[in-house]
Write a protein that holds these residues in place. Structure first.
Motif: not given
Length: 235
Positions: A200-201, A194, A191
């Motif tokens: 966000q990945q 990310r 996380q």
């Protein structure tokens, strides 16, 4: 005629993914690996021509080059994926860390590029050299200074080889941030990684494959670096 690609570092992660993808597309794959994994046996069974070669050893590099030159009359693509990620606090002298990073990421590709240039020039269509560098080549790294510097040098090398080998051979870099996680990476770490990206990945292996296909299909792009960082530069 079957196309041939030389990929360094095919034992795991991106190199393994790319080797399998090219095999599925009908290419002849020449691959190097430093450590033997079960994946190496699977690649060999799929028809890959594999060579154990430690890029910290110039003698092994020269032996590998000699075998390729003796076995292949031409190459369509070389992808320099082999990499070593040493932090600056590794259990080595600082000079040894820098020397090792430069050896693996700069000297080895440099030697290979010069040696196989005639094979690339002999390809029926435009051929390619692709250096897999890193997002930190442009940004730097507080904990991996030698690694970042060597990847920046590798990226710069694309400029010189693009000039040297044009117009027959296109030479470019791909500069990824984190593309895929390692097995066992905690959810907390994943996380955090990310969150460094605007998207966000992480990119995923297929993002690298698509970038390589884009460069292979182009008849025009050379001497450039293609960033795959999910917008990290804007965070």
């Amino acid at each position: 005629m079957t196309k041939t690609v030389l990929i360094t570092g095919v034992g795991k992660r991106i190199g393994l993914y790319l080797a399998n993808a090219f095999i599925q597309q009908g290419w002849q794959v020449i691959g190097t690996y430093r450590s033997h994994y079960p994946s190496i046996d699977a690649l060999a069974e799929s028809g890959a021509d594999l060579y154990c070669c430690d890029f910290t050893d110039n003698l092994q590099i020269q032996h590998f080059i000699e075998k390729v030159l003796a076995a292949y009359p031409q190459l369509d693509c070389v992808i320099h994926n082999a990499s070593l990620w040493l932090p600056d606090n590794a259990d080595l002298a600082n000079s040894d860390i820098m020397a090792t990073m430069m050896q693996v990421h700069v000297s080895a590709p440099y030697q290979i590029n010069l040696a196989v240039a005639p094979l690339l020039q002999a390809a029926e269509q435009k051929s390619n050299i692709i250096h897999i560098t890193d997002y930190v080549a442009e940004k730097g790294s507080k904990k991996h200074i030698a690694y970042a510097a060597s990847k920046a040098a590798m990226e710069n090398m694309s400029l010189s080889f693009a000039s040297l080998l044009a117009p027959k051979v296109k030479v470019n870099s791909i500069a990824p941030a984190l593309i895929c996680f390692n097995e066992g990476d905690s959810e907390q770490y994943q996380q955090k990684a990310r969150n460094k990206s605007l998207m966000q990945q992480v990119g995923g292996e297929h993002e690298m494959w698509d970038a390589i296909q884009y460069l292979l299909c182009s008849h025009y792009i050379t001497g450039r670096s293609l960033p795959l960082d999910g917008g990290r530069h804007l965070k």
